[in-house]
Design an enzyme around this catalytic site. Sequence first.
Site, PDB file in Angstrom:
ATOM      1  N   TYR A 126       0.857  -1.188   0.000  1.00  0.00           N
ATOM      2  CA  TYR A 126       0.000   0.000   0.000  1.00  0.00           C
ATOM      3  C   TYR A 126       0.890   1.233   0.000  1.00  0.00           C
ATOM      4  CZ  TYR A 126      -3.334   3.518   1.783  1.00  0.00           C
ATOM      5  OH  TYR A 126      -4.113   4.631   1.954  1.00  0.00           O
ATOM      6  N   LYS A 151       5.215   9.178   8.533  1.00  0.00           N
ATOM      7  CA  LYS A 151       5.043   8.646   9.896  1.00  0.00           C
ATOM      8  C   LYS A 151       6.087   9.162  10.893  1.00  0.00           C
ATOM      9  CE  LYS A 151       2.338   4.781   8.168  1.00  0.00           C
ATOM     10  NZ  LYS A 151       0.957   4.690   8.524  1.00  0.00           N
ATOM     11  N   ASP A 210       9.278   2.373  -0.646  1.00  0.00           N
ATOM     12  CA  ASP A 210       8.309   3.039   0.234  1.00  0.00           C
ATOM     13  C   ASP A 210       8.675   2.675   1.668  1.00  0.00           C
ATOM     14  OD1 ASP A 210       6.229   3.886   1.781  1.00  0.00           O
ATOM     15  OD2 ASP A 210       4.681   3.337   0.324  1.00  0.00           O
TER      16      ASP A 210
END
Length: 456
Positions: A169, A292, A264
């Site tokens: 994702y 994050k 990612d």
Amino acid sequence: MVVTFPPGNAVTGDARAHREGPASRHPTDRSAELFEEAKTLIPGGVNSPVRAFAAVGGTPLFISRGDGAYLWDVDGNRYVDYVMSWGPLVHGHAFPPVVEAVRTAAALGTSFGAPSPAEVRLARLVVDAVPSVESVRFVSSGTEAAMSAVRLARAWTGRDLIVKFAGNYHGHVDALLAQAGSGSLTLGVPSSPGVPGVVTAATMVARYNDSAAVETLFSEMGSNIAAVIVEPIAGNMGVVPPREGFLQALEDLTRRTGALLVLDEVITAFRVAAGGAQHVFDIHPDLTILGKIIGGGLPVGAYGGRRDIMDRVAPVGPVYQAGTLSGNPLAMAAGIASLETLRDGAFYRDLEQATARLAAGLRQAAKEEGVPITVNHCTGMLTVFFTDGPIHDLDDAQRSDVGLYAQFFQDMLEQGIYLPPSQFESWMLSSRHTPEIVDATLAGARSAFGRIARLN
Ligand code: PLP
């Protein structure tokens, strides 16, 4: 699937030790009231779908505060938190240096729309820590970072095709909201209404950990491929580590053909190591997507990499990308406070030990209670799959019994342990998950496994 527990499935007095607050009150009264009101105002009552508990049943908790490894809901119940805001809070909730930095920054102004020193400081911390990142651009979410990296890769190569992996994702970028058809390598099919087929038609979806499939693809269409984008340790189908040689094969293939390798590391950077998974596996991506932890719990994303490629971004180059709140001073301050305390090697040793202790204890408890599970973990990340392993890709992960996961989730919640409300997410640990907290979690898990074994 909605799971309701028979009344006999009461928690023990021991497990209740996690819970503070008035015992006479139903634990989710106020959360349930707020959820009803929220549903009249916000789609599904939540601002991100997984929060609605649809995969596990029941009413989401509405949270009033967090401290260290703990969360409190609006009814005053305390939970050990293994979601940790989905990854940013590697120091736990309300980490004092972050709180102080944000307070100080806010008093000086919440947004300038002009450069500020904190952006330079955070960029320096990122560039020094993440080996392949020579230049970095801050944005406001991981989604925005992924979208920008894809645009840049296409501009740099003059090619359109993107290769991604089933079960990875990268945020809700149209081009990356593609799911695989059947087979190990397929043209992307939109995974949401509203995403045009023409957009995902330029996205190829391959099986995670299947470098042979990617090799075949490159032999056929390598000259049209702009980038391979990959979670170096997958965290969005549950935790699935790369097989030995998988990431290196992607690096070799992209190098040979002039495509870009985009890692990612939105979850993994500063979680599995300060330098991310690329440091752990000695992989050299052209571009890296971040988010994050680099925002310390405030809204941040970033993309960075080779200077020659990043210099194609406006205003140096022609690739347009901008943001009203990019480099926001509060987010930068929180990120700096978060990263400055991560350079200590002991931090990652302790986080690894806590995760390994939890993983080993879960395996042992489930085995003794006769519940077949597979635990995948790496530093600070863990998933319990309710199936025999091994789990190397999305098909393997989907063999997990999600009904059993829902029972486990609800049982643990009753015991004051808050797990991700979906089988296909990673538990996140922080430096505040002490051995005592891990052991209390294991005691709770053992009794939950025991009840699951008796009920099924
Ligand atoms: N990339 C990965 C690996 C993620 O896990 C996420 C979100 O969880 C994203 C990108 C998107 O980040 P954001 O939710 O900040 O848009």
